[in-house]
Design a protein around this motif. Sequence first.
Motif, PDB file in Angstrom:
ATOM      1  N   ARG A 112       0.848  -1.207   0.000  1.00  0.00           N
ATOM      2  CA  ARG A 112       0.000   0.000   0.000  1.00  0.00           C
ATOM      3  C   ARG A 112       0.880   1.253   0.000  1.00  0.00           C
ATOM      4  NH1 ARG A 112      -4.386   2.834   0.808  1.00  0.00           N
ATOM      5  NH2 ARG A 112      -4.693   4.165   2.627  1.00  0.00           N
ATOM      6  N   GLU A 113       1.961   1.182   0.806  1.00  0.00           N
ATOM      7  CA  GLU A 113       2.848   2.340   0.871  1.00  0.00           C
ATOM      8  C   GLU A 113       3.520   2.577  -0.485  1.00  0.00           C
ATOM      9  OE1 GLU A 113       5.202   2.050   4.385  1.00  0.00           O
ATOM     10  OE2 GLU A 113       6.058   4.045   4.119  1.00  0.00           O
ATOM     11  N   ARG A 114       3.945   1.469  -1.100  1.00  0.00           N
ATOM     12  CA  ARG A 114       4.587   1.601  -2.416  1.00  0.00           C
ATOM     13  C   ARG A 114       3.608   2.177  -3.440  1.00  0.00           C
ATOM     14  NH1 ARG A 114       6.730  -4.185  -3.334  1.00  0.00           N
ATOM     15  NH2 ARG A 114       6.967  -3.604  -5.494  1.00  0.00           N
ATOM     16  N   ASP A 115       2.365   1.716  -3.354  1.00  0.00           N
ATOM     17  CA  ASP A 115       1.350   2.192  -4.288  1.00  0.00           C
ATOM     18  C   ASP A 115       1.168   3.710  -4.134  1.00  0.00           C
ATOM     19  OD1 ASP A 115      -0.913   2.029  -6.063  1.00  0.00           O
ATOM     20  OD2 ASP A 115      -2.155   2.337  -4.267  1.00  0.00           O
ATOM     21  N   LEU A 116       1.094   4.167  -2.890  1.00  0.00           N
ATOM     22  CA  LEU A 116       0.912   5.611  -2.654  1.00  0.00           C
ATOM     23  C   LEU A 116       2.138   6.401  -3.128  1.00  0.00           C
ATOM     24  CD1 LEU A 116      -0.772   5.506   0.868  1.00  0.00           C
ATOM     25  CD2 LEU A 116      -1.805   6.354  -1.223  1.00  0.00           C
ATOM     26  N   LEU A 117       3.340   5.844  -2.857  1.00  0.00           N
ATOM     27  CA  LEU A 117       4.572   6.526  -3.302  1.00  0.00           C
ATOM     28  C   LEU A 117       4.562   6.670  -4.823  1.00  0.00           C
ATOM     29  CD1 LEU A 117       7.244   4.715  -1.084  1.00  0.00           C
ATOM     30  CD2 LEU A 117       6.945   7.190  -1.214  1.00  0.00           C
ATOM     31  N   TRP A 118       4.197   5.586  -5.484  1.00  0.00           N
ATOM     32  CA  TRP A 118       4.194   5.564  -6.943  1.00  0.00           C
ATOM     33  C   TRP A 118       3.195   6.585  -7.491  1.00  0.00           C
ATOM     34  CZ3 TRP A 118       7.135   5.174 -10.620  1.00  0.00           C
ATOM     35  CH2 TRP A 118       6.772   4.769 -11.906  1.00  0.00           C
ATOM     36  N   ARG A 119       2.004   6.638  -6.854  1.00  0.00           N
ATOM     37  CA  ARG A 119       0.985   7.597  -7.325  1.00  0.00           C
ATOM     38  C   ARG A 119       1.487   9.031  -7.173  1.00  0.00           C
ATOM     39  NH1 ARG A 119      -4.038   5.620  -4.085  1.00  0.00           N
ATOM     40  NH2 ARG A 119      -4.753   7.744  -4.399  1.00  0.00           N
ATOM     41  N   GLU A 120       2.216   9.291  -6.087  1.00  0.00           N
ATOM     42  CA  GLU A 120       2.707  10.658  -5.873  1.00  0.00           C
ATOM     43  C   GLU A 120       3.822  11.004  -6.875  1.00  0.00           C
ATOM     44  OE1 GLU A 120       1.710  13.195  -4.623  1.00  0.00           O
ATOM     45  OE2 GLU A 120       3.364  14.511  -4.071  1.00  0.00           O
ATOM     46  N   VAL A 121       4.696  10.027  -7.164  1.00  0.00           N
ATOM     47  CA  VAL A 121       5.745  10.280  -8.162  1.00  0.00           C
ATOM     48  C   VAL A 121       5.087  10.604  -9.502  1.00  0.00           C
ATOM     49  CG1 VAL A 121       7.613   9.201  -9.499  1.00  0.00           C
ATOM     50  CG2 VAL A 121       7.513   8.888  -7.028  1.00  0.00           C
ATOM     51  N   LYS A 122       4.059   9.806  -9.867  1.00  0.00           N
ATOM     52  CA  LYS A 122       3.367  10.037 -11.145  1.00  0.00           C
ATOM     53  C   LYS A 122       2.707  11.411 -11.169  1.00  0.00           C
ATOM     54  CE  LYS A 122       0.958   6.237 -11.619  1.00  0.00           C
ATOM     55  NZ  LYS A 122       0.160   5.102 -12.004  1.00  0.00           N
ATOM     56  N   ARG A 123       2.073  11.779 -10.041  1.00  0.00           N
ATOM     57  CA  ARG A 123       1.394  13.082  -9.991  1.00  0.00           C
ATOM     58  C   ARG A 123       2.396  14.218 -10.209  1.00  0.00           C
ATOM     59  NH1 ARG A 123       0.638  17.396  -7.199  1.00  0.00           N
ATOM     60  NH2 ARG A 123       2.147  16.742  -5.632  1.00  0.00           N
ATOM     61  N   ARG A 124       3.564  14.098  -9.556  1.00  0.00           N
ATOM     62  CA  ARG A 124       4.555  15.165  -9.707  1.00  0.00           C
ATOM     63  C   ARG A 124       5.089  15.212 -11.135  1.00  0.00           C
ATOM     64  NH1 ARG A 124       8.086  15.173  -4.014  1.00  0.00           N
ATOM     65  NH2 ARG A 124       6.262  15.139  -2.661  1.00  0.00           N
ATOM     66  N   LEU A 125       5.242  14.030 -11.726  1.00  0.00           N
ATOM     67  CA  LEU A 125       5.712  13.978 -13.115  1.00  0.00           C
ATOM     68  C   LEU A 125       4.720  14.686 -14.027  1.00  0.00           C
ATOM     69  CD1 LEU A 125       7.119  10.430 -14.031  1.00  0.00           C
ATOM     70  CD2 LEU A 125       8.059  12.653 -14.681  1.00  0.00           C
ATOM     71  N   LEU A 126       3.444  14.323 -13.853  1.00  0.00           N
ATOM     72  CA  LEU A 126       2.414  14.853 -14.750  1.00  0.00           C
ATOM     73  C   LEU A 126       2.186  16.343 -14.554  1.00  0.00           C
ATOM     74  CD1 LEU A 126      -0.124  11.886 -14.613  1.00  0.00           C
ATOM     75  CD2 LEU A 126       1.387  12.523 -16.498  1.00  0.00           C
ATOM     76  N   THR A 127       2.419  16.835 -13.333  1.00  0.00           N
ATOM     77  CA  THR A 127       2.202  18.271 -13.088  1.00  0.00           C
ATOM     78  C   THR A 127       3.501  19.058 -13.265  1.00  0.00           C
ATOM     79  OG1 THR A 127       2.568  17.904 -10.738  1.00  0.00           O
ATOM     80  CG2 THR A 127       0.271  17.952 -11.479  1.00  0.00           C
ATOM     81  N   GLY A 128       4.550  18.371 -13.675  1.00  0.00           N
ATOM     82  CA  GLY A 128       5.838  19.032 -13.899  1.00  0.00           C
ATOM     83  C   GLY A 128       6.495  19.510 -12.625  1.00  0.00           C
ATOM     84  N   SER A 129       6.120  18.925 -11.498  1.00  0.00           N
ATOM     85  CA  SER A 129       6.695  19.424 -10.239  1.00  0.00           C
ATOM     86  C   SER A 129       7.689  18.439  -9.614  1.00  0.00           C
ATOM     87  CB  SER A 129       5.571  19.725  -9.240  1.00  0.00           C
ATOM     88  OG  SER A 129       4.852  18.542  -8.973  1.00  0.00           O
ATOM     89  N   LEU A 130       8.159  17.485 -10.452  1.00  0.00           N
ATOM     90  CA  LEU A 130       9.050  16.466  -9.887  1.00  0.00           C
ATOM     91  C   LEU A 130      10.327  17.107  -9.332  1.00  0.00           C
ATOM     92  CD1 LEU A 130       9.122  13.385  -9.528  1.00  0.00           C
ATOM     93  CD2 LEU A 130      10.451  13.255 -11.623  1.00  0.00           C
ATOM     94  N   PHE A 131      10.825  18.134 -10.034  1.00  0.00           N
ATOM     95  CA  PHE A 131      12.080  18.748  -9.580  1.00  0.00           C
ATOM     96  C   PHE A 131      11.851  20.109  -8.935  1.00  0.00           C
ATOM     97  CE2 PHE A 131      13.089  15.896 -13.135  1.00  0.00           C
ATOM     98  CZ  PHE A 131      13.866  14.985 -12.434  1.00  0.00           C
ATOM     99  N   SER A 132      10.594  20.427  -8.728  1.00  0.00           N
ATOM    100  CA  SER A 132      10.312  21.735  -8.119  1.00  0.00           C
ATOM    101  C   SER A 132      10.211  21.578  -6.602  1.00  0.00           C
ATOM    102  CB  SER A 132       8.985  22.259  -8.690  1.00  0.00           C
ATOM    103  OG  SER A 132       8.243  22.872  -7.680  1.00  0.00           O
ATOM    104  N   PRO A 133      10.719  22.561  -5.828  1.00  0.00           N
ATOM    105  CA  PRO A 133      10.601  22.451  -4.370  1.00  0.00           C
ATOM    106  C   PRO A 133       9.144  22.582  -3.915  1.00  0.00           C
ATOM    107  CG  PRO A 133      11.658  24.542  -4.992  1.00  0.00           C
ATOM    108  CD  PRO A 133      11.450  23.764  -6.254  1.00  0.00           C
ATOM    109  N   ASN A 134       8.286  23.222  -4.753  1.00  0.00           N
ATOM    110  CA  ASN A 134       6.877  23.373  -4.341  1.00  0.00           C
ATOM    111  C   ASN A 134       5.992  22.340  -5.028  1.00  0.00           C
ATOM    112  OD1 ASN A 134       7.604  25.735  -2.945  1.00  0.00           O
ATOM    113  ND2 ASN A 134       7.582  26.835  -4.920  1.00  0.00           N
TER     114      ASN A 134
END
Length: 624
Positions: free
Chosen positions: A601-623
Motif C-alpha cells: 500500500r505504501e509503495r502504491d501511494l509513493l508511486w501515485r505521488e511520483v506520477k502526480r509530480r511527473l504529470l504536473t511538472g513538479s518532480l524537480f520543483s521544491p513546491n
Amino acid sequence: RAASPCPWLHRARSGRSAPPPAWASPAAHAPRPPPPLPPPAGPLRYRRRTAGGARPVEPPPPPPPPRGAEREPPPAVDFGDPREAFRSKSSAELLRGLVVLGLCAVGPLVEHNRELLRVCQRVLGQALFERLMKMTFYGQFVAGEDQEAIKPLIRRNQAFGVGAVLDYSVEEDLSAEEAERKELDSCTSAAEKETGGAEQREKQYRAHRGFGDRRGGVISARTYFYADEAKCDQHMETFLRCIDASGGSSENGFSAIKLTALGRPQFLLQFSEVLVKWRRFFHQMAAEQGQAGRAALEMKLEAEKLQEALANLGIATKAESQHWFTGENLGMSGTVDLLDWNSLIDSRTKLSKLLLVPNMQTGQLEPLLSRFTEEEDLQMKRMLQRMDVLAKRATEKGVRLMVDAEQSYFQPAISRLTLEMQRRFNRDRAIIFNTYQCYLKEAYDNVTVDVELSRREGWHFGTKLVRGAYMEQERERAAQIGYEDPINPTYEKTNEMYHRCLDYILEEIKHSWKANVMVASHNEDTVKFTLRRMMELGIHPSEKKVYFGQLLGMCDQITFPLGQAGFPVYKYVPYGPVNEVLPYLSRRAQENRGFMQRANRERDLLWREVKRRLLTGSLFSPNH
Ligand SMILES: Cc1cc2nc3c(=O)[nH]c(=O)nc-3n(C[C@H](O)[C@H](O)[C@H](O)COP(=O)(O)OP(=O)(O)OC[C@H]3O[C@@H](n4cnc5c(N)ncnc54)[C@H](O)[C@@H]3O)c2cc1C
C-alpha cells in the motif's frame, strides 16, 4: 551472603506522606508543563486512600470547560491521499522509498541481508558502502549518525507537525553462541550456580540455553545482553545523551529506554516470578471464594476468609494478618482486591515469611527469591539507581521517558518498576510512560489494575500501547519449555484486546485529564478506531492526551496526515553510525517483508505521488 532485601519492594506504598521531590517545585525545572485543565465534573468515580486507612471520596472537582464547545472540530484525516502523505518529502526521497520498499519485497535478499551487506562492505570499501547505505536503507530508516546530524530531519518533521522519540540504535553484533553464554550467565544467581537452585524456579522464569539468544524471531525490537556493570553505565550515559538531545531538539519530546540495558536480567526474572506468584495466589484465593473467571478488578476477597486461609497455610496467624488488612490495605466494604493485595508486597515482604508463597498443589511454602550475594545485591541497587538518574534527568529536561516492553518473563518486573517511577515522577504531569503489549492474554487486567492504582493514588497515568514484538519467540519458548502460551490465540483476538484496552484508557481520559496514551501502531484501522472514539468521547487533539507513534521510514501515509491535521504524532527516530546500526536495518527489512500488504500500500501511494509530480511538472520543483 546477604538476604535479598529487595529495596524497591519496601518503598512507602504511595509516597504520599513523603515531601514532594525537588523537581516538583515550580522554579526547579524548565520548561514548565502547561497548567492542567480542571478535571471534568460528573459522578464521583474515584476513591482515594489516606494514611489513616479509610477511603474518603474525593472532593468534587471544579467544573470543566465544555469539551470541544469553543474549539474547531478536528479536521478529517485522509490516509489515502498521496499528496498529503508525502508533502514533506523531496522527489529523491520518494524514489528512494520506492527502491527500498521494492528491495524489501525480494525474499532471498531479505533472508540473506546480513551476508549480502558484509559482501558489499568488503567489495565496495567502507567509504563507498556508507554512501550506498545512506542513499538507500540507512537514509530511509535512520536519521543520522549523531545528535547534531539528525537535527535537520527533526526540524523538517516538526514543521509538518511530527515530533520525535529519539532512539540511539547502535546494537552489538554478537554471535548466537556469545549471546547464549551471556544470557545464561546473567540470568542465574551465584547461589543457583553453586547449588543448582535455578531448577526450583518456574520454567518460564529460568534462562534456557535454546532461547539464550533473545534476538531469535524478533524483528521489531532491539535486544541487550548483560556484559558487566560498566556496560550498563555506558548504556545509561547513552540514554542520558538521548534525553538531553530530545530536550534540546523539540518541545514535549520523548525518549525511549529498555530496562534490560540497565542491569542484570536475573533480577527482572526473579522479581517477575515473585509478582506473578503473588497474583496467582490472589486468583487462587478468589477461585476458592467462588470468584473464578471475573476480571481482575472485579475480584474482591472477604478479608475474614482470606485470613483463615492464610492461617491454615501457615503464612500468618490470624493475629498477625489482622493488621495487614486494616487501614490502607482494606477496602471500606471489608474486602481485599488485587490492589490491596499488591500493596502487601510493598509493605510486608520485609517479613521473611512473606518471601515464601504457598504452592497450592503441594501444600508447601516455597521461597520466592533466592539469597543474593553482596555483589548481586549491589548490582540490583545500581540498576534501580540508573533508572532513577534517567527519570530525574527526563524531568529536568521536560522530556517524557517511555519504558519499552520486553519479553513476558521480564515484563512483570519491568512494568512494576516503571509503575514505581510513575508514582514518584508523575505527580504533576506524565513524565514516565509504561508500555502494555496487547498480544498478551493478561493485557486488559494489567491496564485496568494500573489505571485504578493511578486513580486511587492521584498520579498521572502515561502509557504506550503496542501489540507486541516478541510473538514468535514467546510462542516457541512456551511450547518447547512447556508452559502456557502468554499470547492471544489469534491476530483477531490481539486486535480485540488492543481496542478494548485503548477504549478503557480513552474513557479514562474523558473522565480524568490525568491519563495519557500513545497509540504506537502502524495499523491504519487502529488509528481510525482511535480517531473515531476520540470524536465520540469529545477528546480534542489540542488537549494532547492521545499521541500516535510510528517508526521513521515506515507508514508515512499515516504519520504525516495526522501531523498536518494537528494530532500529536511522533516518529521513533533511530540514529547512530552506519556500521553500528546494521542489525537495526536488517530488522527493518524483515519487518517490511513480513507486512507485505502494508508495504504494498505504501509503495502504491509513493508511486501515485511520483506520477502526480511527473504529470504536473513538479518532480524537480521544491513546491510540489
Ligand atoms: C512507536 C512504536 C513503539 C513500539 N514499542 C514497542 C515496545 O516497547 N515493545 C514491544 O513489544 N513492541 C513495540 N513495538 C512494536 C509493536 O509491538 C508491533 O510489533 C509492531 O508495531 C506491529 O504491530 P502494529 O500494531 O503496528 O501492526 P499489525 O500488523 O496490525 O500487528 C502485528 C502484530 O499483531 C500481533 N499478532 C500478529 N499475528 C498474531 C497472531 N496470530 N496471534 C496473536 N497476535 C498476533 C503481533 O503483536 C504482531 O507484531 C513498537 C512499535 C511502534 C510503532
